[in-house]
Design a protein around this motif. Structure first.
Motif, PDB file in Angstrom:
ATOM      1  N   GLU A  65       0.865  -1.167   0.000  1.00 36.66           N
ATOM      2  CA  GLU A  65       0.000   0.000   0.000  1.00 36.66           C
ATOM      3  C   GLU A  65       0.909   1.228   0.000  1.00 36.66           C
ATOM      4  OE1 GLU A  65      -3.708  -0.370   2.353  1.00 36.66           O
ATOM      5  OE2 GLU A  65      -2.860  -2.285   3.027  1.00 36.66           O
ATOM      6  N   ASN A  88      -2.162  -4.070  -5.035  1.00 35.92           N
ATOM      7  CA  ASN A  88      -2.593  -3.612  -3.726  1.00 35.92           C
ATOM      8  C   ASN A  88      -2.665  -4.786  -2.756  1.00 35.92           C
ATOM      9  OD1 ASN A  88      -4.522  -2.678  -1.528  1.00 35.92           O
ATOM     10  ND2 ASN A  88      -4.396  -0.823  -2.766  1.00 35.92           N
ATOM     11  N   PRO A 201      -4.486   4.742  -4.464  1.00 36.30           N
ATOM     12  CA  PRO A 201      -3.471   3.678  -4.490  1.00 36.30           C
ATOM     13  C   PRO A 201      -2.540   3.787  -5.701  1.00 36.30           C
ATOM     14  CG  PRO A 201      -5.637   2.765  -4.006  1.00 36.30           C
ATOM     15  CD  PRO A 201      -5.858   4.190  -4.418  1.00 36.30           C
ATOM     16  N   SER A 203      -1.141   1.396  -6.943  1.00 35.40           N
ATOM     17  CA  SER A 203      -1.380   0.201  -7.750  1.00 35.40           C
ATOM     18  C   SER A 203      -2.402   0.481  -8.847  1.00 35.40           C
ATOM     19  CB  SER A 203      -1.873  -0.945  -6.860  1.00 35.40           C
ATOM     20  OG  SER A 203      -2.975  -0.531  -6.064  1.00 35.40           O
ATOM     21  N   ARG A 227      -4.250   4.401   3.448  1.00 33.53           N
ATOM     22  CA  ARG A 227      -5.694   4.160   3.336  1.00 33.53           C
ATOM     23  C   ARG A 227      -6.437   5.464   3.627  1.00 33.53           C
ATOM     24  NH1 ARG A 227      -6.906  -1.941   5.731  1.00 33.53           N
ATOM     25  NH2 ARG A 227      -5.249  -2.963   4.535  1.00 33.53           N
ATOM     26  N   THR A 484     -10.451  -1.254  -3.633  1.00 39.70           N
ATOM     27  CA  THR A 484      -9.273  -0.644  -3.032  1.00 39.70           C
ATOM     28  C   THR A 484      -8.979   0.737  -3.592  1.00 39.70           C
ATOM     29  OG1 THR A 484      -7.833  -1.754  -4.648  1.00 39.70           O
ATOM     30  CG2 THR A 484      -8.203  -2.872  -2.556  1.00 39.70           C
ATOM     31  N   ASN A 485      -9.472   1.032  -4.803  1.00 39.51           N
ATOM     32  CA  ASN A 485      -9.241   2.351  -5.392  1.00 39.51           C
ATOM     33  C   ASN A 485     -10.344   3.342  -5.064  1.00 39.51           C
ATOM     34  OD1 ASN A 485     -11.326   1.383  -6.961  1.00 39.51           O
ATOM     35  ND2 ASN A 485     -10.200   1.435  -8.890  1.00 39.51           N
TER      36      ASN A 485
END
Length: 510
Positions: A65, A88, A201, A203, A227, A484-485
């Protein structure tokens, strides 16, 4: 100070380390790294990768991360002529295993950013501690013994799917990433005085290119956050000297909800630029954010396959609509019909784009590459139209179109109307198959302290949207699921909708 034309992404921190070594490059978990500090970290990571046998044309899997260590390894891989496979750490074991199997990395690097997921993946993959002089726990394992080499200009592989389908590794080039980053620096009038919030992120291409690489190209600094936490965002804006904040709509929605919940104002500090990307911008959210900050809410459009930016709203322009702006300089677009022929001006069709940022293709997937690329053109799969001033308006995704009794329903259009309800924070609309038809299902997240139900929303929609566009079912959720994005996880909503009982539906009238 005139910047050179950078050829490789690792040239960026190296140049600033020579020119302004003491300037702040990164802020991470209370630590401040100058450009000289960052370059030393890159050199340490490079030595560690070389010790693992990483060679030009190979891949380095980076499961992490956002952190200074991740930044160092991205540039270290580049300096060795290798490409980073950015993953991620919050992905599932199944998703990561699928990416490893497909990417054939020479080395797997697992960086602990203080969360359990990263170290769990490292232990499961039998990664051992790596002595590289960087902050935090870093573990590594040497993986592939035989590998398929990449084109020499590929800087990164970013995978666009995981457990939901066959993973596709998007090959992004040094030139493409630098084209987008450098163009956005000019577009946003960025300088070494700027500080960006690095919460998207890395990623994903927005976090990697638009935030990290763009800010460093300008010689500015990035405040890293692994985060998203709304309290941390408020503190960063008010006390950490942010000048640019780029987020997805869910982050802006959370900020508004937080301020309402606590009945407080927001002190803008040095902030001069705000942006929402990742999905078509909701007009109601745009108006609320612009009122909060007293700044234009910028918007844009792009894909992982284009590094990502293709369009961007004009800097400083106040617009009430949700246009994503014209194509950025160097990008050409076409709006075409199903046969690939240009549509009449103002009409909707699939957006095709030609840009230096377009991917080399999908790694080890020539069929998917051939389907996505037509000569110099990237078939985006997005439906759009362009007005007489060159502004592009997104209509929807081809794959997301709901065909209801022969009528096309675009989720973004229905969502915009739902989001205009005073009690709605955000919504997501998906299609669900029924007998010989498809129906519209809406998921709605209320604003904090607000109560809303399906009946009241149906009444709200009645005079605002055509009957065939109205949802057959409206589901109220405390919070919409996100990836996660930060984007809404529509796959999870589809699964949820398909598990619900179908309701008999009459054929709607137009």
């Amino acid at each position: 100070m005139t910047r050179p034309a950078f050829l490789r992404i690792h040239d960026v921190p190296a140049w600033w380390a020579a020119e302004t070594p003491d300037a702040v490059a990164l802020l991470d978990d209370g630590r401040s790294l100058s450009y000289a500090d960052l370059q030393r970290a890159i050199d340490d990571a490079k030595a560690a990768l070389a010790g693992l046998g990483v060679l030009p044309g190979q891949r380095v899997l980076l499961v992490a991360e956002n952190s200074a260590s991740l930044v160092a390894f991205v540039f270290a891989a580049s300096s060795l002529g290798a490409a980073s496979v950015l993953v991620n750490a919050r992905l599932s074991a199944q998703e990561i295993d699928a990416i490893v199997a497909h990417a054939q990395p020479q080395a797997e690097i697992y960086i602990d950013a203080g969360f359990k997921e990263g170290i769990a993946h490292a232990l499961r993959r039998h990664a051992m501690p790596l002595d590289c002089g960087l902050a935090g726990s870093v573990r590594a394992v040497v993986a592939a013994q035989h590998f398929e080499p990449l084109p020499e200009d590929v800087a990164a592989l970013i995978y666009t799917s995981g457990s939901t389908g066959k993973p596709k590794g998007v090959m992004l080039t040094h030139g493409g990433l630098l084209f987008v980053a450098t163009t956005l620096v000019a577009y946003r009038q960025m300088s070494a005085a700027d500080r960006s919030y690095g919460v998207l992120p890395m990623s994903h291409t927005m976090g990697l290119t638009s935030v990290l690489l763009g800010t460093l190209v300008a010689g500015g600094s990035v405040l890293l956050s692994a985060r998203f936490e709304v309290e941390a965002l408020v503190d960063a804006i008010e006390t950490q000297g942010l000048t640019l904040f780029q987020g997805v709509q869910a982050m802006h929605t959370a900020l508004l909800a937080h301020l309402r919940r606590h009945g407080r104002a927001l002190h803008r500090g040095r902030l001069r630029y705000i942006y929402a990307g990742g999905s078509p911008l909701d007009p109601t959210l745009k108006a609320e954010i612009q009122a909060l900050f007293g700044l234009p809410m910028h918007n844009g459009y792009g894909l992982t396959e284009s590094s990502p930016t293709l369009c961007h709203s004009r800097f400083g322009e106040h617009r009430q609509d949700a246009a994503v702006g014209p194509p950025i300089p160097g990008v050409a677009i076409r709006i075409v019909d199903a046969e690939g022929k240009d549509v009449a001006p103002g009409e909707s069709g699939e957006l095709w784009a030609s840009s230096p940022g377009v991917m080399r293709g999908y790694f080890r997937d020539p069929e998917a590459t051939q389907a996505a690329l037509s000569g110099p053109w990237l078939r985006t799969g997005d439906i759009a139209r362009q007005d007489a001033e060159g502004n592009v308006f997104l209509v929807g995704r081809i794959k997301d179109i709901i065909i209801r009794s022969g009528f096309n329903v675009y989720p973004a259009e229905v969502e915009a109307v739902l989001n205009a309800h005073p009690a709605v924070a955000q919504s997501a609309v998906i299609g669900r198959e029924v007998a010989r038809n498809e129906e519209v299902v809406a998921f709605v997240e209320p604003k904090p302290g607000q109560v809303v139900d399906g009946a009241s929303l149906q009444a709200f929609l009645k005079d605002r949207i055509s009957p065939y566009k109205r949802p057959s079912q409206i589901v109220i959720l405390q919070a919409l699921p996100t990836m996660t994005n930060g984007k809404v996880e529509r796959t999870a909503l589809k699964t949820m909708a398909n598990a619900m009982p179908r309701r008999p539906e009459a054929v709607p009238s137009s």
